[in-house]
Design an enzyme around this catalytic site. Structure first.
Site, PDB file in Angstrom:
ATOM      1  N   TYR A   1       0.123 -12.605  -9.001  1.00  0.00           N
ATOM      2  CA  TYR A   1      -0.445 -13.546  -8.009  1.00  0.00           C
ATOM      3  C   TYR A   1      -1.859 -13.973  -8.436  1.00  0.00           C
TER       4      TYR A   1
ATOM      5  N   ASP B   1       1.383  -8.481 -19.597  1.00  0.00           N
ATOM      6  CA  ASP B   1       2.211  -8.126 -18.433  1.00  0.00           C
ATOM      7  C   ASP B   1       3.522  -7.502 -18.913  1.00  0.00           C
ATOM      8  N   ASN B   2       4.096  -6.652 -18.062  1.00  0.00           N
ATOM      9  CA  ASN B   2       5.416  -6.089 -18.384  1.00  0.00           C
ATOM     10  C   ASN B   2       6.446  -6.503 -17.335  1.00  0.00           C
TER      11      ASN B   2
ATOM     12  N   THR C   1     -10.438  -2.011  -4.592  1.00  0.00           N
ATOM     13  CA  THR C   1     -10.101  -2.485  -3.245  1.00  0.00           C
ATOM     14  C   THR C   1     -11.091  -1.971  -2.215  1.00  0.00           C
TER      15      THR C   1
ATOM     16  N   SER D   1      -3.770   5.057   1.691  1.00  0.00           N
ATOM     17  CA  SER D   1      -2.380   5.098   1.202  1.00  0.00           C
ATOM     18  C   SER D   1      -2.420   5.694  -0.200  1.00  0.00           C
TER      19      SER D   1
ATOM     20  N   TYR E   1      -1.331   4.249  -2.743  1.00  0.00           N
ATOM     21  CA  TYR E   1      -1.812   3.137  -3.588  1.00  0.00           C
ATOM     22  C   TYR E   1      -3.342   3.081  -3.562  1.00  0.00           C
ATOM     23  N   HIS E   2      -3.916   3.064  -2.350  1.00  0.00           N
ATOM     24  CA  HIS E   2      -5.380   2.961  -2.265  1.00  0.00           C
ATOM     25  C   HIS E   2      -6.032   4.170  -2.957  1.00  0.00           C
TER      26      HIS E   2
ATOM     27  N   LYS F   1      -6.598   3.694  -6.611  1.00  0.00           N
ATOM     28  CA  LYS F   1      -7.797   2.895  -6.925  1.00  0.00           C
ATOM     29  C   LYS F   1      -9.049   3.789  -6.916  1.00  0.00           C
TER      30      LYS F   1
ATOM     31  N   LEU G   1      -2.604 -12.201   6.201  1.00  0.00           N
ATOM     32  CA  LEU G   1      -2.702 -13.620   6.567  1.00  0.00           C
ATOM     33  C   LEU G   1      -1.566 -14.437   5.945  1.00  0.00           C
TER      34      LEU G   1
ATOM     35  N   THR H   1       3.464 -10.509  13.358  1.00  0.00           N
ATOM     36  CA  THR H   1       3.663  -9.060  13.435  1.00  0.00           C
ATOM     37  C   THR H   1       2.337  -8.295  13.425  1.00  0.00           C
TER      38      THR H   1
ATOM     39  N   VAL I   1      -0.617   4.963   9.268  1.00  0.00           N
ATOM     40  CA  VAL I   1      -1.573   5.846   9.929  1.00  0.00           C
ATOM     41  C   VAL I   1      -2.943   5.286   9.586  1.00  0.00           C
TER      42      VAL I   1
HETATM   43  P1  NAD Z   1       0.549  -8.658  -8.560  1.00  0.00           P
HETATM   44  O1  NAD Z   1       1.550  -7.579  -8.407  1.00  0.00           O
HETATM   45  O2  NAD Z   1       0.975 -10.040  -8.205  1.00  0.00           O
HETATM   46  O3  NAD Z   1      -0.014  -8.655 -10.069  1.00  0.00           O
HETATM   47  C1  NAD Z   1      -0.107  -7.500 -10.857  1.00  0.00           C
HETATM   48  C2  NAD Z   1       0.566  -7.799 -12.197  1.00  0.00           C
HETATM   49  O4  NAD Z   1       0.381  -6.644 -13.039  1.00  0.00           O
HETATM   50  C3  NAD Z   1       2.076  -8.017 -12.064  1.00  0.00           C
HETATM   51  O5  NAD Z   1       2.453  -9.212 -12.703  1.00  0.00           O
HETATM   52  C4  NAD Z   1       2.698  -6.783 -12.748  1.00  0.00           C
HETATM   53  O6  NAD Z   1       3.907  -7.065 -13.392  1.00  0.00           O
HETATM   54  C5  NAD Z   1       1.586  -6.375 -13.720  1.00  0.00           C
HETATM   55  N1  NAD Z   1       1.599  -4.933 -14.037  1.00  0.00           N
HETATM   56  C6  NAD Z   1       1.631  -3.887 -13.184  1.00  0.00           C
HETATM   57  N2  NAD Z   1       1.664  -2.739 -13.856  1.00  0.00           N
HETATM   58  C7  NAD Z   1       1.658  -3.051 -15.175  1.00  0.00           C
HETATM   59  C8  NAD Z   1       1.702  -2.288 -16.370  1.00  0.00           C
HETATM   60  N3  NAD Z   1       1.795  -0.949 -16.335  1.00  0.00           N
HETATM   61  N4  NAD Z   1       1.669  -2.925 -17.560  1.00  0.00           N
HETATM   62  C9  NAD Z   1       1.598  -4.289 -17.614  1.00  0.00           C
HETATM   63  N5  NAD Z   1       1.570  -5.067 -16.505  1.00  0.00           N
HETATM   64  C10 NAD Z   1       1.595  -4.453 -15.304  1.00  0.00           C
HETATM   65  O7  NAD Z   1      -0.746  -8.213  -7.710  1.00  0.00           O
HETATM   66  P2  NAD Z   1      -1.998  -9.079  -7.235  1.00  0.00           P
HETATM   67  O8  NAD Z   1      -1.880  -9.308  -5.773  1.00  0.00           O
HETATM   68  O9  NAD Z   1      -2.211 -10.204  -8.163  1.00  0.00           O
HETATM   69  O10 NAD Z   1      -3.157  -8.009  -7.425  1.00  0.00           O
HETATM   70  C11 NAD Z   1      -3.807  -7.870  -8.678  1.00  0.00           C
HETATM   71  C12 NAD Z   1      -4.793  -6.712  -8.603  1.00  0.00           C
HETATM   72  O11 NAD Z   1      -5.765  -6.959  -7.580  1.00  0.00           O
HETATM   73  C13 NAD Z   1      -4.168  -5.363  -8.263  1.00  0.00           C
HETATM   74  O12 NAD Z   1      -4.786  -4.360  -9.013  1.00  0.00           O
HETATM   75  C14 NAD Z   1      -4.477  -5.189  -6.793  1.00  0.00           C
HETATM   76  O13 NAD Z   1      -4.554  -3.835  -6.481  1.00  0.00           O
HETATM   77  C15 NAD Z   1      -5.822  -5.879  -6.676  1.00  0.00           C
HETATM   78  N6  NAD Z   1      -6.086  -6.402  -5.325  1.00  0.00           N
HETATM   79  C16 NAD Z   1      -5.249  -7.346  -4.777  1.00  0.00           C
HETATM   80  C17 NAD Z   1      -5.518  -7.830  -3.499  1.00  0.00           C
HETATM   81  C18 NAD Z   1      -4.635  -8.841  -2.824  1.00  0.00           C
HETATM   82  O14 NAD Z   1      -4.808  -9.079  -1.619  1.00  0.00           O
HETATM   83  N7  NAD Z   1      -3.706  -9.484  -3.539  1.00  0.00           N
HETATM   84  C19 NAD Z   1      -6.652  -7.369  -2.806  1.00  0.00           C
HETATM   85  C20 NAD Z   1      -7.473  -6.408  -3.400  1.00  0.00           C
HETATM   86  C21 NAD Z   1      -7.174  -5.943  -4.671  1.00  0.00           C
HETATM   87  N1  USQ Z   2      -1.117  -5.701   9.174  1.00  0.00           N
HETATM   88  C1  USQ Z   2      -0.581  -6.146  10.377  1.00  0.00           C
HETATM   89  N2  USQ Z   2       0.560  -6.870  10.322  1.00  0.00           N
HETATM   90  C2  USQ Z   2       1.188  -7.194   9.165  1.00  0.00           C
HETATM   91  C3  USQ Z   2       0.635  -6.741   7.944  1.00  0.00           C
HETATM   92  C4  USQ Z   2      -0.505  -5.989   7.989  1.00  0.00           C
HETATM   93  O1  USQ Z   2      -1.125  -5.892  11.465  1.00  0.00           O
HETATM   94  O2  USQ Z   2       2.227  -7.841   9.217  1.00  0.00           O
HETATM   95  C5  USQ Z   2      -2.370  -4.916   9.167  1.00  0.00           C
HETATM   96  C6  USQ Z   2      -2.247  -3.559   8.508  1.00  0.00           C
HETATM   97  O3  USQ Z   2      -1.837  -2.582   9.434  1.00  0.00           O
HETATM   98  C7  USQ Z   2      -3.669  -3.354   7.986  1.00  0.00           C
HETATM   99  C8  USQ Z   2      -4.153  -4.760   7.659  1.00  0.00           C
HETATM  100  O4  USQ Z   2      -3.295  -5.644   8.363  1.00  0.00           O
HETATM  101  O5  USQ Z   2      -4.475  -2.830   8.993  1.00  0.00           O
HETATM  102  C9  USQ Z   2      -4.145  -5.121   6.194  1.00  0.00           C
HETATM  103  O6  USQ Z   2      -2.852  -4.963   5.681  1.00  0.00           O
HETATM  104  P1  USQ Z   2      -2.342  -5.771   4.391  1.00  0.00           P
HETATM  105  O7  USQ Z   2      -0.914  -5.432   4.194  1.00  0.00           O
HETATM  106  O8  USQ Z   2      -2.732  -7.197   4.476  1.00  0.00           O
HETATM  107  O9  USQ Z   2      -3.285  -5.169   3.270  1.00  0.00           O
HETATM  108  P2  USQ Z   2      -3.296  -3.765   2.504  1.00  0.00           P
HETATM  109  O10 USQ Z   2      -2.075  -2.971   2.706  1.00  0.00           O
HETATM  110  O11 USQ Z   2      -4.590  -3.100   2.841  1.00  0.00           O
HETATM  111  O12 USQ Z   2      -3.293  -4.237   0.999  1.00  0.00           O
HETATM  112  C10 USQ Z   2      -3.753  -5.513   0.567  1.00  0.00           C
HETATM  113  C11 USQ Z   2      -3.302  -5.697  -0.869  1.00  0.00           C
HETATM  114  C12 USQ Z   2      -3.939  -4.606  -1.735  1.00  0.00           C
HETATM  115  C13 USQ Z   2      -5.445  -4.632  -1.549  1.00  0.00           C
HETATM  116  C14 USQ Z   2      -5.853  -4.562  -0.087  1.00  0.00           C
HETATM  117  C15 USQ Z   2      -7.320  -4.838   0.147  1.00  0.00           C
HETATM  118  O13 USQ Z   2      -1.885  -5.613  -0.939  1.00  0.00           O
HETATM  119  O14 USQ Z   2      -3.597  -4.845  -3.102  1.00  0.00           O
HETATM  120  O15 USQ Z   2      -6.012  -3.551  -2.221  1.00  0.00           O
HETATM  121  O16 USQ Z   2      -5.169  -5.597   0.643  1.00  0.00           O
HETATM  122  S1  USQ Z   2      -7.974  -3.864   1.463  1.00  0.00           S
HETATM  123  O17 USQ Z   2      -7.142  -4.029   2.649  1.00  0.00           O
HETATM  124  O18 USQ Z   2      -9.338  -4.321   1.704  1.00  0.00           O
HETATM  125  O19 USQ Z   2      -7.942  -2.486   1.005  1.00  0.00           O
END
Ligand code: NAD
Ligand code: USQ
Length: 393
Positions: free
Chosen positions: A11, A31-32, A144, A179, A181-182, A185, A239, A253, A327
């Site tokens: 993305y 990318d993979n 994050t 989480s 995931y978090h 990071k 959003l 939701t 949670v």
């Molecule tokens: P995304 O999943 O769309 O992009 C990540 C890309 O990395 C994917 O194309 C995936 O195939 C590639 N990838 C994952 N593991 C890999 C590996 N081992 N080797 C090679 N390629 C690999 O995610 P995104 O939403 O574009 O997010 C990008 C980064 O930004 C992530 O690290 C995410 O945690 C961080 N981030 C995203 C958001 C958000 O709201 N989208 C917010 C905060 C942080």
């Molecule tokens: N939420 C809702 N309804 C929904 C989806 C989410 O109320 O339909 C709430 C969640 O409970 C949470 C908040 O919205 O409180 C954010 O959730 P999210 O799914 O938009 O975001 P999150 O899971 O935190 O993860 C996303 C990205 C991640 C990035 C993170 C930034 O997927 O890669 O790290 O946003 S942050 O939230 O600042 O940690």
């Protein structure tokens, strides 16, 4: 500059690669296709019909005359990562190449371990490869805001000055991630901080908030250049999900009380922030941290904004409260500092600037692709994948 974008099929990665290429930088993409495979695993898909990376690179060349070099492989493969960094010789490495989903990491032990190994091992490989082949390069790592959790004090940008028993120090801000995931990071941040210290590397950790948006100047050149846009329970962010829900007539939701607050930013501002970091590299030896978001909203505020914008376009929108599968604190103090990117010149695009309306119109274009059953969550923080969460209002 020679810019290597890790996660260049994703993305943010694909949008970033086009943005930097258009500005005249030489681009390498790694990318993979894990993200495409995770959608296959979950039975979900991007709202936007995205072309293969190879096709997008060809279309980019056709439209702009600019080349991008592709490296297809897994960052957790030490040899592959070493070779890419050795051969491409990057000056800047923008690292998006991780699993970004909190819910996906909460499915079960297998998904938690996979997320942490993928993210932490991949980043470790990048750090070792930098040490050996690109010690002058600047690593821009996407972290994050969720690393900090929601403490009852102001959140600083990475470090906090502490006075304890009459002595003072500047220490990493406490992390309370919500989480697996978090947590990955948090582990990355610790590893990068340590690598900078022992190998004198240069790194910026961008603690990014929740990103929204579908359009960038480059994406808008041609629909064959679209970046992915997700709305399902695992990969869709709040959003983006609300906008899709409004267009397809699904209740918005809100999880639990909906008073959770988060930092948000437009995808165009992600590009601007990463560029500002790249153009202003830090000194080597200590990891720099920026909090990367432009505005703070509660989830209820966001839902209201989407409802108002969608109703202007003629949609009927219902806001609903669902049982919260996570949670997390549903009412809390939230005041993170985020001044450093503004000091470097960030000019934010605010949500009020009719961004929601432009998103809604784009979503309308692809609304027939929405898989409705992927919207309401089944992944619970306490028990993993189980029943669909019920409405509670
Ligand atoms: P995304 O999943 O769309 O992009 C990540 C890309 O990395 C994917 O194309 C995936 O195939 C590639 N990838 C994952 N593991 C890999 C590996 N081992 N080797 C090679 N390629 C690999 O995610 P995104 O939403 O574009 O997010 C990008 C980064 O930004 C992530 O690290 C995410 O945690 C961080 N981030 C995203 C958001 C958000 O709201 N989208 C917010 C905060 C942080
Ligand atoms: N939420 C809702 N309804 C929904 C989806 C989410 O109320 O339909 C709430 C969640 O409970 C949470 C908040 O919205 O409180 C954010 O959730 P999210 O799914 O938009 O975001 P999150 O899971 O935190 O993860 C996303 C990205 C991640 C990035 C993170 C930034 O997927 O890669 O790290 O946003 S942050 O939230 O600042 O940690």
């Amino acid at each position: 500059m020679r810019v290597l974008v890790l996660g260049g099929d994703g993305y943010l990665g694909w949008a970033t690669a086009m943005y930097f290429s258009r500005k005249g930088h030489e681009i390498g993409l790694v990318d993979n296709f894990l993200r495409r495979r995770m959608h296959l695993e979950r039975g979900t898909d991007s709202l936007t019909p995205i072309r293969s990376l190879h096709e997008r690179v060809d279309v980019w060349r056709e439209i702009t005359g600019k080349q991008m070099e592709m490296f297809i492989g897994d960052l957790t493969d030490t040899e592959f990562t070493n070779e890419v960094i050795r051969d491409f010789k990057p000056e800047v490495i923008i690292h998006y190449g991780e699993i970004p989903s909190a819910p996906y990491s909460m499915i079960d032990a297998k998904h938690a371990i996979f997320t942490q190994v993928n993210n932490v091992a991949g980043t470790l490989n990048v750090l070792f490869a930098m040490r050996d082949h690109a010690p002058e390069a600047h690593l821009i790592k996407l972290g994050t805001m969720g690393e900090y959790g929601t403490p009852n004090i102001d959140i600083e940008e990475g470090y906090i000055e502490i006075e304890h028993k009459g002595r003072k120090d500047v220490l990493p801000f406490p992390k309370q991630a919500g989480s697996w995931y978090h947590q990955s990071k948090v582990h990355d941040s610790n590893n990068i901080m340590f690598a900078c210290k022992i190998w004198n590397l240069r790194a910026t950790d961008l603690n990014q908030g929740v990103v929204y948006g579908i359009e960038t100047d480059e994406v808008n050149l041609d629909d064959r250049l679209l970046t992915r846009f997700d709305y399902d329970e695992s990969f869709g962010t709040a959003l983006n999900r609300f906008c899709v829900q409004a267009v397809v007539g699904h209740p918005l939701t809100l999880f639990g009380k909906g008073k959770q607050k988060r930092g948000f930013l437009n995808i165009r501002d992600t590009l601007q922030c990463v560029e500002l970091a790249a153009l202003n590299p830090p000194n080597p030896g200590r990891m720099r941290v920026f909090n990367q978001f432009t505005e703070r909203f509660s989830l209820t505020e966001l839902a209201e904004i989407v409802k108002k914008a969608a109703e202007k376009l003629g949609y009927k929108v219902e806001i609903a409260h669902y049982y919260n599968p996570r949670v997390e604190a549903e009412e809390h103090y939230y005041n993170p500092t985020h001044t450093k990117l503004f000091e470097l010149g960030l000019k934010p695009r605010y949500l009020s600037e009719t961004l929601v309306e432009s998103m809604l119109k784009r979503i309308e274009q692809f609304k027939d692709r929405v898989i409705t059953k992927a919207i309401v969550p089944r992944i619970h923080w306490t028990k993993g994948e189980a029943e669909v969460v019920p409405r509670i209002d």
